[in-house]
Design an enzyme around this catalytic site. Structure first.
Site, mmCIF file in Angstrom:
data_model
loop_
_atom_site.group_PDB
_atom_site.id
_atom_site.type_symbol
_atom_site.label_atom_id
_atom_site.label_comp_id
_atom_site.label_asym_id
_atom_site.label_seq_id
_atom_site.Cartn_x
_atom_site.Cartn_y
_atom_site.Cartn_z
ATOM 1 N N GLU A 130 -4.345 -13.087 -13.810
ATOM 2 C CA GLU A 130 -4.339 -14.487 -13.361
ATOM 3 C C GLU A 130 -3.434 -15.310 -14.257
ATOM 4 O OE1 GLU A 130 -8.325 -16.060 -12.470
ATOM 5 O OE2 GLU A 130 -7.698 -17.990 -13.256
ATOM 6 N N ASP A 144 -2.637 -19.389 -14.826
ATOM 7 C CA ASP A 144 -3.222 -20.674 -14.437
ATOM 8 C C ASP A 144 -2.524 -21.901 -14.976
ATOM 9 O OD1 ASP A 144 -5.681 -19.647 -13.330
ATOM 10 O OD2 ASP A 144 -6.332 -19.231 -15.372
ATOM 11 N N GLU A 198 -4.206 -25.569 -15.059
ATOM 12 C CA GLU A 198 -5.427 -26.311 -14.750
ATOM 13 C C GLU A 198 -5.319 -27.706 -15.351
ATOM 14 O OE1 GLU A 198 -8.999 -23.056 -14.555
ATOM 15 O OE2 GLU A 198 -8.149 -23.452 -16.518
#
Ligand SMILES: *[C@@H]1O[C@H](CO)[C@@H](O)[C@H](O)[C@H]1NC(C)=O
Length: 286
Positions: free
Chosen positions: A102, A104, A106
């Protein structure tokens, strides 16, 4: 005469518009689908802009229809304005199943007037805990900005408006995990008030709901993995993001990255001694 110059002007306007907007003409449905919170999603401008909203009943998310094995991914995002404490807006790549990979972005909302934090993270083979946080040099809720993720076999680079803010190199040769599974592109808006703002102490103010985030730019620069395609195909130099230019930052980008780290970084797992008395190996090699 005036009539002709008017026509010429119109033509030039139209052609230039096409040129600059070419990436924008890709509609949401072409590459993406809603994955949850269907009644909290609105499409605008013939599917060229998407609004996700969150209230106490639900947030929402969307994801790419295909999975990818390399690419230079991007999204233009405008975050929820005013009091967005507890609200997380995310743009990321993720694989499915156990031991997932993953990458990310955010955005951790905040009380009105306080800065929104941008957290990035890298998971490889299910191992994450590689958070870095920066405060942006602009208000990400005021306008659209471009957030990009480069992913090839040499490095992963996170960019904000073409400025590199983080590099994660492929250090597999010394045993550091590196994302190599097929990943989907996803975006979502959700309630993270158990952790996102001041470590969870500042809560979502539901009287400010619904919170709304806007997304544009639904073309995808990625190597799609169609069933039975060999993942190795995605490392081919026929994809421009795999060419040597993208194996490492050039000196100008390196300076830009250092500048961001010096001026805007508020947290780096690599320098969190209480958490990692011995820094993870990739931290010594960046
Ligand atoms: C939540 O928003 C309402 C409405 O703007 C405001 O009156 C209240 O003070 C806010 N609560 C907090 C904890 O900020």
């Amino acid at each position: 005469m005036e009539y002709y110059s008017f026509l010429l002007g119109l033509l030039a306007f139209f052609l230039l518009g096409r040129l600059f907007a070419s990436a924008d003409i890709v509609e949401f449905d072409e590459n993406y689908e809603i994955t949850w919170g269907y009644d909290h999603v609105l499409l605008f401008n013939q599917g060229r802009e998407v609004q996700l909203s969150m209230d106490i009943s639900s947030g929402a998310g969307f994801g790419s229809k295909l999975r990818y094995g390399s690419g230079f991914f991007h999204m233009r995002i405008k975050l929820p304005p005013k009091d967005s404490a507890g609200v997380v807006t995310a743009f990321y790549l993720t694989s499915q199943g156990d031991k997932h990979d993953e990458l990310d972005f955010e955005f951790l909302g905040n009380r009105e007037g306080k800065p929104i934090t941008l957290q990035t993270n890298v998971f490889a083979d299910g191992v994450g805990n590689r958070e870095q946080r920066i405060l942006l040099w602009f208000d990400p809720a005021a306008n659209f900005h471009t957030y990009q993720i480069l992913w090839n076999q040499h490095q992963i680079v996170f960019y904000v408006d073409d400025v590199p803010i983080r590099v994660f190199k492929n250090n597999k040769n010394i045993g550091v995990g590196y994302p190599s599974q097929a990943m989907q592109v996803e975006a979502s808006l959700w309630d993270g008030d158990s952790w996102a703002t001041d470590g969870g102490k500042t809560k979502t103010n539901w009287s400010m709901a619904p919170f709304k985030a806007h997304f544009q730019g639904f073309d995808i620069g990625g190597c799609p993995i169609i069933q039975n395609t060999n993942v190795q195909e995605c490392y081919s130099p026929k994809y421009w993001w795999n060419s040597e230019k993208y194996w490492k930052l050039d000196s100008k980008q390196q300076i830009e990255l250092e500048n961001v780290r010096n001026k805007y970084m508020s947290y780096d797992y690599c320098s969190d001694r209480p958490r990692y008395p011995v820094p993870p190996p990739e931290c010594l090699l960046q």
